[in-house]
Design an enzyme around this catalytic site. Structure first.
Site, PDB file in Angstrom:
ATOM      1  N   TYR A  12      36.650  40.100  40.724  1.00 57.78           N
ATOM      2  CA  TYR A  12      37.390  41.280  39.958  1.00 57.78           C
ATOM      3  C   TYR A  12      37.789  40.732  38.473  1.00 57.78           C
ATOM      4  O   TYR A  12      37.387  41.732  37.606  1.00 57.78           O
ATOM      5  CB  TYR A  12      38.312  41.790  40.512  1.00 57.78           C
ATOM      6  CG  TYR A  12      38.209  42.219  42.056  1.00 57.78           C
ATOM      7  CD1 TYR A  12      37.641  43.705  42.297  1.00 57.78           C
ATOM      8  CD2 TYR A  12      38.530  41.503  43.249  1.00 57.78           C
ATOM      9  CE1 TYR A  12      37.555  44.128  43.359  1.00 57.78           C
ATOM     10  CE2 TYR A  12      38.367  42.124  44.241  1.00 57.78           C
ATOM     11  CZ  TYR A  12      37.667  43.360  44.535  1.00 57.78           C
ATOM     12  OH  TYR A  12      37.525  43.861  45.826  1.00 57.78           O
ATOM     13  N   ASN A  36      28.345  32.246  38.366  1.00 58.20           N
ATOM     14  CA  ASN A  36      29.053  32.815  39.817  1.00 58.20           C
ATOM     15  C   ASN A  36      28.377  32.210  40.928  1.00 58.20           C
ATOM     16  O   ASN A  36      26.863  31.833  40.630  1.00 58.20           O
ATOM     17  CB  ASN A  36      29.011  34.380  39.867  1.00 58.20           C
ATOM     18  CG  ASN A  36      29.772  34.874  40.883  1.00 58.20           C
ATOM     19  OD1 ASN A  36      30.895  34.475  40.970  1.00 58.20           O
ATOM     20  ND2 ASN A  36      29.312  35.773  41.854  1.00 58.20           N
ATOM     21  N   GLU A 168      44.013  44.311  58.490  1.00 57.45           N
ATOM     22  CA  GLU A 168      42.896  45.237  58.002  1.00 57.45           C
ATOM     23  C   GLU A 168      41.801  44.910  58.937  1.00 57.45           C
ATOM     24  O   GLU A 168      40.891  45.725  59.486  1.00 57.45           O
ATOM     25  CB  GLU A 168      42.405  45.195  56.739  1.00 57.45           C
ATOM     26  CG  GLU A 168      43.587  45.793  55.857  1.00 57.45           C
ATOM     27  CD  GLU A 168      43.259  46.133  54.353  1.00 57.45           C
ATOM     28  OE1 GLU A 168      42.314  45.305  53.724  1.00 57.45           O
ATOM     29  OE2 GLU A 168      43.330  47.342  53.992  1.00 57.45           O
ATOM     30  N   ASP A 295      43.450  35.459  40.810  1.00 62.83           N
ATOM     31  CA  ASP A 295      44.245  34.569  41.637  1.00 62.83           C
ATOM     32  C   ASP A 295      44.033  33.004  41.087  1.00 62.83           C
ATOM     33  O   ASP A 295      44.791  32.276  41.553  1.00 62.83           O
ATOM     34  CB  ASP A 295      43.475  34.480  43.116  1.00 62.83           C
ATOM     35  CG  ASP A 295      43.460  35.894  43.912  1.00 62.83           C
ATOM     36  OD1 ASP A 295      43.945  36.799  43.200  1.00 62.83           O
ATOM     37  OD2 ASP A 295      43.094  35.681  45.024  1.00 62.83           O
ATOM     38  N   ALA A 311      43.666  42.396  44.219  1.00 61.89           N
ATOM     39  CA  ALA A 311      42.691  42.690  43.215  1.00 61.89           C
ATOM     40  C   ALA A 311      43.188  43.842  42.160  1.00 61.89           C
ATOM     41  O   ALA A 311      42.378  43.547  41.038  1.00 61.89           O
ATOM     42  CB  ALA A 311      41.460  43.654  44.261  1.00 61.89           C
ATOM     43  N   GLN A 312      43.986  44.372  42.424  1.00 64.07           N
ATOM     44  CA  GLN A 312      44.619  45.451  41.230  1.00 64.07           C
ATOM     45  C   GLN A 312      45.052  44.661  40.065  1.00 64.07           C
ATOM     46  O   GLN A 312      44.778  44.900  38.912  1.00 64.07           O
ATOM     47  CB  GLN A 312      45.549  46.302  41.765  1.00 64.07           C
ATOM     48  CG  GLN A 312      46.604  45.874  42.118  1.00 64.07           C
ATOM     49  CD  GLN A 312      47.683  46.784  42.516  1.00 64.07           C
ATOM     50  OE1 GLN A 312      47.929  48.026  41.735  1.00 64.07           O
ATOM     51  NE2 GLN A 312      48.448  46.839  43.735  1.00 64.07           N
TER      52      GLN A 312
END
Ligand code: NAD
Length: 392
Positions: A12, A36, A168, A295, A311-312
């Site tokens: 993100y 990446n 989750e 993070d 993530a936000q």
């Protein structure tokens, strides 16, 4: 003179930094290179759905080449082996190395094992699409094996850690059990789906009323909770809990926490518990030519507590850094990071969720919470111009 911007990681934080940079800096002013390890941008907040095949891989792992199309971003698929901020050098798994004028560290986090013996070697995790696929195939294999062997360990699925990831995941697994057991002619009542949590309650970030709602919803679909019981040792398929209980489970997924990426701690950047400390502009406190997002960074809020590695925040940090790199290179004032907390949304399987929305923590449960969660997913994929992923 053209600058050389290198971004480590396309989660993100890294993706949003790269996309936003190009809104302010053109290719003549700077070359932008993104490194990446995977050729895809993976929505790790949706991995639990892939781990239960409630969604396909293409829906949550988007080709980076497609996301960067027309943006003049150089993409290199390789693992970062190490980087040194004193030597301004990044070494990659393919043997090549790069230098930079501005570096963005967006390498995410790693699973934390807290030194628990046998844990890392004997558990699966949920940190990539590959991990999620592995969890699903493993569960299916065990259930199919159980149909013939009736070995109880094959029908025992244990999730370690009752934070958002663990809850989750267990919700999705609970929802696929009826069809998976039916496929192999197994009685669903014979499957044990357990979640062990060290703390006194699951989902401690939510209010007691929402925790109770989540617990009841999952229990009604067969999940058994073992709370206040840390995992202390793992030996093969035997998981020891603090009270002396031993759980024999042939499926064990560890979601007990995250820690900074070790490469950050070894890079020469100033760190706090393995995560790079940054100023209000998201620049490293030790190296002003290095920005750190998501993070990999630790940023303290006005209350003196670190912002959660979510993530936000990674998304917002990336956007901000895109602008701040432009300001840094052009000698303009950098913007202070002031994140907006949109709340916490926890899915409890395909059709249920609990949520605490906005800074007023408005509680939601059931359909409105599930709809909010889906809306937040759609908002993100629309933002990165990947609406096509919704077709999968
Ligand atoms: P976490 O650290 O939030 O939760 C891990 C849980 O494992 C904790 O409750 C902890 O008490 C428990 N635990 C630790 N050691 C244990 C042991 N020995 N035995 C049993 N239990 C143990 O980790 P997470 O759930 O992976 O979340 C990481 C971050 O990502 C958090 O900031 C979270 O908010 C965020 N996240 C958000 C979402 C979402 O918004 N829906 C989803 C997933 C993760």
């Amino acid at each position: 003179m053209s600058s050389n911007i290198v971004i480590l990681g396309a989660g993100y934080g890294g993706l949003l930094t790269a996309i936003n940079i190009r809104k302010f800096i053109n290719k003549e002013q700077a070359q932008v290179t993104v490194i990446n390890q995977y050729p895809t941008h993976q929505l790790i907040t949706e991995l639990h759905r892939l781990a239960a095949r409630s969604i396909s891989e293409q829906a949550i792992a988007m080709p980076l080449e497609k996301l960067f199309k027309g943006k003049d971003i150089n993409l290199k698929i390789a693992k970062v082996e190490s980087f040194s901020v004193d030597q301004k050098e990044v070494k990659l798994s393919d043997g090549s190395s790069l230098t930079y004028d501005v570096l963005v560290v967006a390498l995410g986090s790693k699973t934390a094992y807290f030194g628990i013996p046998g844990l890392e070697e004997n558990s699966m995790v949920l940190k990539s699409a590959e991990d999620a696929n592995k969890v699903y195939s493993h569960i299916e294999e065990r259930i199919s094996e159980y149909a013939t062997t009736k070995n109880e360990a094959d029908a025992t699925i244990l999730i370690g850690g009752g934070g958002l990831t663990g809850v989750e995941l267990v919700g999705e697994i609970a929802d696929i059990m009826p069809s998976l057991t039916a496929k192999y002619g197994v009685d669903p009542k014979e499957v044990k789906l357990l979640l062990v949590e060290a703390g006194p309650k699951i989902l401690p970030v939510l209010s007691d009323a929402l925790i109770e709602r989540a617990t009841e919803s999952l229990k009604s679909r067969g999940v058994q909770f073992l709370t206040g019981l840390p995992v202390t040792n793992v030996d093969g398929n035997v998981v020891d809990l603090k009270d002396g209980q031993k759980i024999v489970a042939n499926t064990f997924v560890w979601t007990g926490g995250v820690q900074g990426n070790p490469l950050v701690g070894q890079s020469g950047l100033e760190v706090n518990r393995g995560r790079a400390t940054v100023n209000e502009y998201l620049q490293s406190t030790s190296h002003s030519d290095v920005f750190v997002v998501g993070d990999s960074a630790v940023l303290f809020g006005p209350d003196g507590r670190p912002y959660a590695p979510t993530a936000q925040y990674a998304w917002q940090m990336g956007e901000q850094t895109g602008y701040n790199i432009y300001a840094y290179l052009e000698d303009k004032s950098l913007k202070e990071f002031s994140p907006v907390n949109s709340g916490t949304l926890a899915s409890l399987g395909r059709k249920d969720a609990v949520a605490s929305i906005g800074s007023n923590s408005i509680p939601l449960k059931g359909f409105p919470a599930s709809a909010m969660k889906e809306a937040s997913h759609i908002r993100y994929v629309s933002h990165i111009k990947a609406m096509y992923s919704l077709a999968y």
